[in-house]
Every structure is written in structure tokens, then in C-alpha cells.
Design a protein around this motif. Sequence first.
Motif, PDB file in Angstrom:
ATOM      1  N   LYS A 205     -18.796  49.267 -48.873  1.00 51.21           N
ATOM      2  CA  LYS A 205     -18.376  50.073 -49.973  1.00 51.21           C
ATOM      3  C   LYS A 205     -20.145  50.475 -50.558  1.00 51.21           C
ATOM      4  O   LYS A 205     -20.429  51.996 -50.958  1.00 51.21           O
ATOM      5  CB  LYS A 205     -17.806  49.817 -51.349  1.00 51.21           C
ATOM      6  N   THR A 206     -20.348  50.291 -50.305  1.00 55.83           N
ATOM      7  CA  THR A 206     -22.431  50.358 -51.016  1.00 55.83           C
ATOM      8  C   THR A 206     -22.844  50.878 -49.699  1.00 55.83           C
ATOM      9  O   THR A 206     -23.250  51.794 -50.343  1.00 55.83           O
ATOM     10  CB  THR A 206     -23.171  48.961 -51.236  1.00 55.83           C
ATOM     11  N   LEU A 207     -22.564  51.109 -48.973  1.00 48.29           N
ATOM     12  CA  LEU A 207     -23.324  52.314 -47.800  1.00 48.29           C
ATOM     13  C   LEU A 207     -22.313  53.128 -48.038  1.00 48.29           C
ATOM     14  O   LEU A 207     -22.990  54.271 -48.175  1.00 48.29           O
ATOM     15  CB  LEU A 207     -22.974  51.444 -46.127  1.00 48.29           C
ATOM     16  N   LYS A 208     -21.276  53.219 -48.022  1.00 42.53           N
ATOM     17  CA  LYS A 208     -20.629  54.235 -48.649  1.00 42.53           C
ATOM     18  C   LYS A 208     -21.178  55.081 -49.753  1.00 42.53           C
ATOM     19  O   LYS A 208     -21.774  56.604 -49.764  1.00 42.53           O
ATOM     20  CB  LYS A 208     -19.366  53.710 -48.538  1.00 42.53           C
ATOM     21  N   ILE A 212     -25.119  56.001 -46.366  1.00 39.32           N
ATOM     22  CA  ILE A 212     -26.044  54.925 -45.890  1.00 39.32           C
ATOM     23  C   ILE A 212     -25.002  55.302 -43.814  1.00 39.32           C
ATOM     24  O   ILE A 212     -24.112  53.884 -44.011  1.00 39.32           O
ATOM     25  CB  ILE A 212     -26.996  54.044 -45.997  1.00 39.32           C
ATOM     26  N   PRO A 213     -25.258  55.496 -43.414  1.00 38.31           N
ATOM     27  CA  PRO A 213     -24.305  56.120 -41.548  1.00 38.31           C
ATOM     28  C   PRO A 213     -25.043  55.266 -40.983  1.00 38.31           C
ATOM     29  O   PRO A 213     -26.428  54.511 -41.104  1.00 38.31           O
ATOM     30  CB  PRO A 213     -25.291  57.903 -41.451  1.00 38.31           C
ATOM     31  N   MET A 214     -23.694  54.561 -39.999  1.00 39.47           N
ATOM     32  CA  MET A 214     -24.755  53.117 -39.844  1.00 39.47           C
ATOM     33  C   MET A 214     -24.089  53.788 -38.406  1.00 39.47           C
ATOM     34  O   MET A 214     -23.731  52.481 -37.715  1.00 39.47           O
ATOM     35  CB  MET A 214     -23.739  51.692 -40.149  1.00 39.47           C
ATOM     36  N   ASP A 215     -24.337  54.886 -37.429  1.00 37.22           N
ATOM     37  CA  ASP A 215     -24.508  55.192 -36.619  1.00 37.22           C
ATOM     38  C   ASP A 215     -25.432  54.769 -35.512  1.00 37.22           C
ATOM     39  O   ASP A 215     -25.460  55.191 -34.260  1.00 37.22           O
ATOM     40  CB  ASP A 215     -23.707  56.852 -36.255  1.00 37.22           C
TER      41      ASP A 215
END
Length: 403
Positions: A205-208, A212-215
Motif C-alpha cells: 500500500k505504501t509503495l502504491k 514507487i514502481p518495483m519493476d
Amino acid sequence: MKSLDDYLPIVGEKVVGQIYQKAHRLINKHIVHINSTAYGGGVAEILNNLIVLLNDIGVDAGWRVLIGPSDFFSITKKFHNGLQGNSINLSNNKKRLYLETNDRFSRFTHLDHDCVIVHDPQPLPLIKFNKKIQPWIWRCHIDITHPSPELWNFVKTFILRYDLMVISSEQFRKDDLPLEQKTIHPSIDPLSPKNMDLSDDLIAKTLKKFDIPMDKPLITQVSRFDPWKDPEGVLKVFNEVKEKVDCRLVYCYNMAPDDPEGIIIYNKMKRIAGKYLESGDVLFRLGDDQILVNVLQRVSSVILQKSIREGFGLTVSEAQWKETPVVASRVGGIPEQVIDGKTGFLVDPQDISGCAEKVVTLIKDKKLAAKMGKEAKEFVKQKFLITRHLDDYLNLLIDVLIS
Ligand code: UDP
């Protein structure tokens, strides 16, 4: 509200028991900490965590934050830089505003405590404007190995009035000071929102929330925008890493009221990082949210701390506590936190290619990164948790107030 007992599962009964025993000797002692900001930077981080616990175990610990105009903080940042080795034009105007602000603050800050602990250079001259009826301790958090000589001679006139000085590392000991000097390492609080365990759901949720993309693998430096943290060097390292492996750089930054340089360097870095900002390969994220800092220190493949000078560098232990390997400069307090090649990598602050090479190694070799991360957490647990810091402070106060 947090209590010392909450740390039992992490550090065990013996550690907690010893702290209670020492605190018992200090029951009803009234001490006060004075620094120059309530948030932003390592000192505020430490005080926020430590002071609550001191009170929990029966030591009446207060906290005052120095109030001053913005030009005072511009001057004290120059003093900070001068003490860490920059040259400075030490004009009478600077000295006057430095002293006047401390004089003014002392008029409405009544210090009838059993012990006064002053942090860093900003409130250092307060001792001159107070009737000294108790021990005064100067807690220096910065690297004072190569200060500007003229500035050092000036601040020394205040330091000499103190009973004791506390430094963050043995290497900062000053041979030209007659007063007692003790080393106390800073610490991280494993139960603070910044360092506590997080659920996968909250991480996602925090990344969203902070986009902050994690690709791609993340490299992150968590720091104020300060020349000593070498944000330009970070970008140079990223440039070289990017030639070998596709990844993303995050500048997780915050601003501190006592550091007016922050906004200037932030603007400069946004300009320099232009092409990467457009492509989304460099992200600037305001790290006022402790959970965001926690998440970034967890999900990054590597945490960088490319400092040129560093009093301690709490961000190193924070990342290591989360089992994230660190590539950091071999300066100030950092080498005490990183066992080179075992818990992370240490590099020369000028060695951009060497730093990039270590970052690439950790991104590519996940097994090595995981192994180092595990060792790093164990090392932080042994040496840099708040319970050990609390114990050091209690020893100091017992020495000064009881023995
Ligand atoms: N910090 C933060 N958000 C940010 C950048 C830094 O909360 O965006 C915190 C960081 O997690 C650490 C402190 O500020 O707790 C910085 O302490 P450190 O000793 O590394 O450096 P200082 O700023 O005191 O030089």
C-alpha cells in the motif's frame, strides 16, 4: 505509549533488568536535553526515541528546542560545515547573531535541572548565559576531526565551560581539550514506525501511495540534501551502475528547520537529474513519513550512504536492521556500523567506480545480498539498538550525578 518492557522480546531480560537497576539510582533526577530541531536529522530522531524511554524508566528527562531566526540557522549551518572541515568567514556579525540568539533563548529557558545536556553547536553558547548550578554536558554529534582552526578556537571558548563532552566515535576525541570526553554511539529504535516490522500488505500500500514502481531494482539514499551526504556523487554512482544493470534511484529526503541548505541543494539536484527525472529512473520522495522510510529501507536492493563526512549516519544501521545491505563511505561513524565485505561494503568517498561496482554486485548477487543482510541485522542488534544507548546514558548520568 512505548515502555522499556516492550523491548524484552528483542533484547531479553538481562539487558532490560540492568537498565531498570541503573535507572533506579536516578529516580527523580531531572535532566534536560537541548538541541535545535524537533524533526529532521539524526539528533531529533534519537531524542524523539530516547526521551520517552528515559521518562518511562523513572528519569525525569525534558527536551527544549532552541528558538531562533532563520539567519541564525544559516550561520549555524556554516558553523556545522566549518567544524566538519569547510573554510568559513567568521565575521563579527556571525558571532554576534550566534551569541544574541543564545542569550535571548536563555532568558526564557529556565534551567534549574540536575543536569543539562546540550546537543551540537547551535545551542553550545547557552552555558555562557546561564547561572551554572549543575553539571553541563556537550553532546557533539558531528565529525570534528578537521575543523576550521579559527572556528574551533571560537567554539572552544564555550566547550571549555562544560564538565564533559560526549562524542559519537573515539576518532573525534580532541587532544587540545582538557575536559573529560566519553564516546557514546547513537542508536536506532527497533520499535519506532521507522524500524518496526511491516506487513506485506502495508508495504504494498505504501509503495502504491508514494508511487514507487518495483519493476526494476531500487537503489536508495535516505538523507537530508546536504553537501556532506554527496547527492551529486550518488547520481554519478547511479550513472555507472545503470550502464551495467537496469535499476532505479530514489532520493528519499527531508528538510530540517535548522538546515536551510536543504532546499538549495534539492533544487540543484532536480536540475542535474533532469533526464532521469523525465524517464522516471530517478525519483525524489519526501521522507517525512516514517513508514515510507521504513518501506524504502526494506524493499531497496541496496541502500547507499555516500557521505563525505559523517558523525555517525543512523541511516546505515536503520537499513541493516531491515536486512538490507549497505554500500557506504568509509568516513566518520560509518565504518563502525559496517563490517566491510561481511555486513555490507565500505568504499572510499571519492571512488565512484568502486562504489558503483559494489552496488552492481549486490543487485546481481541476491544470495550474497541476503547473507550480508542477515549478518548486518545481527551486528546492529548487538551494538546499535536504543537499549544499549539508554544504558550508556544511564552510566553517564550515574557518573556525573551520583558517583
Ligand atoms: N530521515 C528521514 N526521512 C528522510 C531522510 C532522513 O526520516 O527523508 C531520517 C533518517 O531515517 C535518520 C535521520 O533522518 O533517522 C538522519 O540521521 P543521520 O544520522 O543518518 O544523518 P544526519 O541527518 O543526522 O546528518
